[in-house]
Design an enzyme around this catalytic site. Structure first.
Site, short mmCIF file in Angstrom:
data_model
loop_
_atom_site.label_atom_id
_atom_site.label_comp_id
_atom_site.label_asym_id
_atom_site.label_seq_id
_atom_site.Cartn_x
_atom_site.Cartn_y
_atom_site.Cartn_z
N LYS A 71 -1.65 -0.76 -11.74
CA LYS A 71 -2.17 0.26 -10.70
C LYS A 71 -2.39 1.76 -11.54
O LYS A 71 -1.51 2.07 -12.21
CB LYS A 71 -1.61 0.33 -9.51
CG LYS A 71 -2.31 0.91 -8.20
CD LYS A 71 -3.02 -0.41 -7.65
CE LYS A 71 -4.10 -0.21 -6.69
NZ LYS A 71 -4.79 -1.24 -5.69
N GLY A 79 -14.03 2.43 6.73
CA GLY A 79 -14.53 2.60 5.21
C GLY A 79 -15.51 1.43 4.83
O GLY A 79 -16.03 0.74 5.43
N ALA A 92 -7.26 0.91 6.55
CA ALA A 92 -7.13 2.38 5.87
C ALA A 92 -6.18 2.33 4.91
O ALA A 92 -5.71 1.20 4.41
CB ALA A 92 -6.96 3.23 7.23
N VAL A 134 -15.40 -1.58 3.52
CA VAL A 134 -14.63 -2.69 3.82
C VAL A 134 -14.56 -3.04 5.16
O VAL A 134 -14.91 -3.80 5.87
CB VAL A 134 -13.42 -3.14 3.13
CG1 VAL A 134 -12.69 -4.39 3.60
CG2 VAL A 134 -13.32 -3.02 1.53
N PRO A 138 -12.48 -0.65 -8.95
CA PRO A 138 -12.23 0.41 -8.00
C PRO A 138 -11.65 0.37 -6.96
O PRO A 138 -10.78 -0.44 -6.65
CB PRO A 138 -13.97 0.21 -7.09
CG PRO A 138 -14.12 -1.16 -7.75
CD PRO A 138 -13.42 -1.41 -8.97
N ALA A 173 -6.07 -3.39 3.97
CA ALA A 173 -5.27 -2.29 3.58
C ALA A 173 -4.12 -2.83 2.47
O ALA A 173 -3.61 -3.77 2.78
CB ALA A 173 -4.49 -1.28 4.62
N ASN A 174 -3.90 -2.04 1.60
CA ASN A 174 -2.78 -2.29 0.79
C ASN A 174 -1.20 -1.89 1.28
O ASN A 174 -1.45 -1.01 1.84
CB ASN A 174 -2.85 -1.55 -0.83
CG ASN A 174 -3.95 -2.44 -1.51
OD1 ASN A 174 -4.14 -3.67 -1.71
ND2 ASN A 174 -5.01 -1.73 -2.05
#
Ligand code: PHE
Length: 338
Positions: free
Chosen positions: A77, A179, A233, A181, A114, A255-256
């Site tokens: 990352k 957003g 988010a 997604v 991205p 969301a991660n």
């Protein structure tokens, strides 16, 4: 923000961009399965250390995500930690060049894509400046394009597996984050007959959500009675407190790093709330990018592979149930076995 306790990764490289002055952290968690992949995030942080911590945590999650998706990659990352007090957007082109240089310095052990704050166009620029280690350039430029649609598709596959054998029609679904997604997920859920309630920190998105047929709210959706909660988010939504107050039966979203720490997964399990780990549900984007750009898949083959997230989801939920594990423990065991 919680500090990462032990360093389980391979490399953490922090540089201050010579053009932008911004602190850039590139974390490689693992290259055991192949080159590390993971998005490039440009975001404000209280300090560069918080940005580096985020890179470490997110890169570890990417290792699990790649393994569960069966991809020949490990996790990495990149985080560009913008100063919390604000930043002159005119310096952004310099920052992209700094990012390209920081990524290239790892000599191909890490390839980016991205993420929050970056676009396909940024990937094209990184690709142009340095060696080409960026996924998801625009299709006209030979890339696989934005990964949003693929990520949304994967979340829907996981969600469907989570409600199986039931259907999505008639379910009350709350989506946090409208957003790129989040809105695609809303759209598909509405098409499938779900009742969708949406919230976003950006109130300006309300008309767009309402035009799709969703209901806008400013309420904390974590606490609302819902069939499904979709975190779309930024991470860390679920803490011990919010999990204790959570009103949903199923949680699944793109969301991660949705849980603040692993105890949260235990709270959710003990309350009978099914949480589909983000490392399972959010893999559509990387499956599409790697499938199209490296594995020679056409769109149909990539989509079929994304839809198989439903099978991974079912396997993780079954494993958790059988062993009395949290879903994240189950996902980790399956990732290690795969
Ligand atoms: N946001 C994606 C992720 O980190 C970025 C990405 C897409 C990275 C495709 C690599 C390839 O999962």
């Amino acid at each position: 923000m919680n500090r990462t306790e032990s360093f389980t990764g391979e490399t953490l490289r922090v540089v201050r961009g010579t053009r932008s002055g911004v602190a850039i952290a590139v974390a490689i968690h693992s290259t055991a399965r192949g080159p590390a992949i993971g998005g490039c995030r440009i975001k404000a942080y209280p300090s560069w250390r918080d940005g580096a911590d985020d890179a470490l945590r997110l890169s570890a999650a990417m290792t699990m995500k790649c393994a569960l998706a069966g991809l020949p990659h490990g996790g990495g990352k990149t985080v560009a930690a913008l100063p919390a007090e604000g930043w002159d957007p005119a310096r952004r082109p310099g920052l992209i060049a700094d990012l390209a240089e920081a990524i290239a310095a790892l000599g191909g052990r890490y390839r980016t894509g991205p993420d929050i704050g970056t676009t396909s166009e940024d990937m094209a620029e990184i690709h142009r400046l340095e060696h080409g280690w960026a996924f998801c350039r625009p299709e006209e430029q030979g890339g696989s394009g934005t990964s949003s649609a693929a990520t949304a598709r994967g979340v829907l596959a996981a969600l469907q597996a989570g409600v199986s054998p039931g259907s999505v029609a008639g379910l009350r679904v709350g989506v946090i984050g409208f957003g790129s997604v989040g809105r695609l997920i809303c759209q598909s859920l509405l098409e499938r007959g779900a009742q969708v309630v949406v919230t976003d920190v950006d109130g300006g998105l309300r008309p767009l959500a309402e035009r799709l047929g969703a209901t806008w709210t400013t309420a904390d959706l974590v606490r609302e009675p819902l069939d499904v909660l979709v975190p779309a988010a930024t991470g860390g939504l679920l803490t011990a407190e919010s999990a204790a107050a959570c009103g949903a039966s199923l949680i699944v979203g793109p969301a991660n790093n949705q849980i603040a720490d692993e105890d949260v997964a235990t709270v959710l399990r003990d309350r009978g709330i099914t949480w589909i780990p983000d490392v399972v549900a959010s893999a559509g984007g990387i499956i599409h990018a790697v499938g199209r750009e490296e594995l020679g898949m056409d769109e149909a083959a990539a989509n079929a592979r994304i839809d198989a997230i439903a099978d991974t989801t079912s396997a993780v939920l079954a494993h958790a149930r059988e062993r009395g594990l949290t879903t994240v423990q189950a996902a980790r065991e399956l990732a290690a076995a795969g």
